[in-house]
Design an enzyme around this catalytic site. Sequence first.
Site, PDB file in Angstrom:
ATOM      1  N   SER A  65       0.803  -1.219   0.000  1.00 48.93           N
ATOM      2  CA  SER A  65       0.000   0.000   0.000  1.00 48.93           C
ATOM      3  C   SER A  65       0.837   1.269   0.000  1.00 48.93           C
ATOM      4  O   SER A  65       0.412   2.299  -0.523  1.00 48.93           O
ATOM      5  CB  SER A  65      -0.939  -0.004   1.211  1.00 48.93           C
ATOM      6  N   HIS A 295      -0.343   6.178   6.598  1.00 50.02           N
ATOM      7  CA  HIS A 295       0.182   6.032   5.240  1.00 50.02           C
ATOM      8  C   HIS A 295       0.488   7.409   4.658  1.00 50.02           C
ATOM      9  O   HIS A 295      -0.009   8.422   5.139  1.00 50.02           O
ATOM     10  CB  HIS A 295      -0.818   5.298   4.336  1.00 50.02           C
TER      11      HIS A 295
END
Length: 314
Positions: A65, A295
């Site tokens: 990711s 993230h």
Amino acid sequence: MPRAALTSTRTTARRTRRARKAMTWTSAAAGVLLAGALGTAAPAEASVPGGGDLAGGVYVALGDSYAAGAGIPAQSAGLCMRSDHDYGRLVAQSLAPGAYRDVTCAGAKVGALTTPQTDAGAIVVNGPQLDAVTPDTTLVTLTVAGDNLGTSDFGFGDVAAICSALSVTDPLGTPCRDFYKDTLGARLDSAGAELGSDLKLIHARAPRAAVLVVGYPAVLPDDPGQCLGKLPVTTGDLGFLRSVLGELNDTVAATARAGGATYVDTLTPTRGHDSCSATPWISGLFPTSPTLPLHPYPAGERAMADAVLNALGR
């Protein structure tokens, strides 16, 4: 970290049940982010105009990711959540190779390089990533291993969410460290060995390719105390999470160097822009703009792309 096995006790079981209940918000948020078509995601291959050192060659982006820019609009490839702002795409725009193949995928563990990646219902969401690496490949970038830490597809973010949930059970202690004990280190050892084998496969499939293994950015600051009041994790467990990040990057770096690849440090150029900073390039547990928890935001993906370009002398 020590390397002993995780002890199953009644106390840990009770904490686990509490953690799972407390993580309902995480599952709900993930459900919104992951809404999209299921099915096998074909590699995204696009011809890029221009020339330079990669003219006529092929650049292949592999990984999880962090490599996919998961959660950052615009998304493609269903549950793989590939962003058109992921660092591979930004590198390709700068280098202008003959062709660009992006097979990155959210939730990819090291095993996803050689075997199909499936969701919880065993539906294939991405084929083996190394299938995109062919003899004409001249550049490979790869970020993977972080998802091997987690108990779900969200890897390190999942670990942090569990730490947050467990914090209410022992606010002054280290409930997350006590829960995981040394199992994360054992998972990293296994992932590192598997990654080393996959690097050999990459070199065999694409002997002319430059292979760059890209590390993880500064999700947390060097001084975890800076996260007090910003991440709902105990003081002791903030230090634990930071040590896990350090060991993750150390394992990836050592494996890359031993496997004849170039390690790209993205932690150093993102220091001061961690999830707890005043100007974050990495999100916290509750992102303020579209991305996954813990993230990169677009600025984080840009910083990772710049680190790759610097490693290539660009």
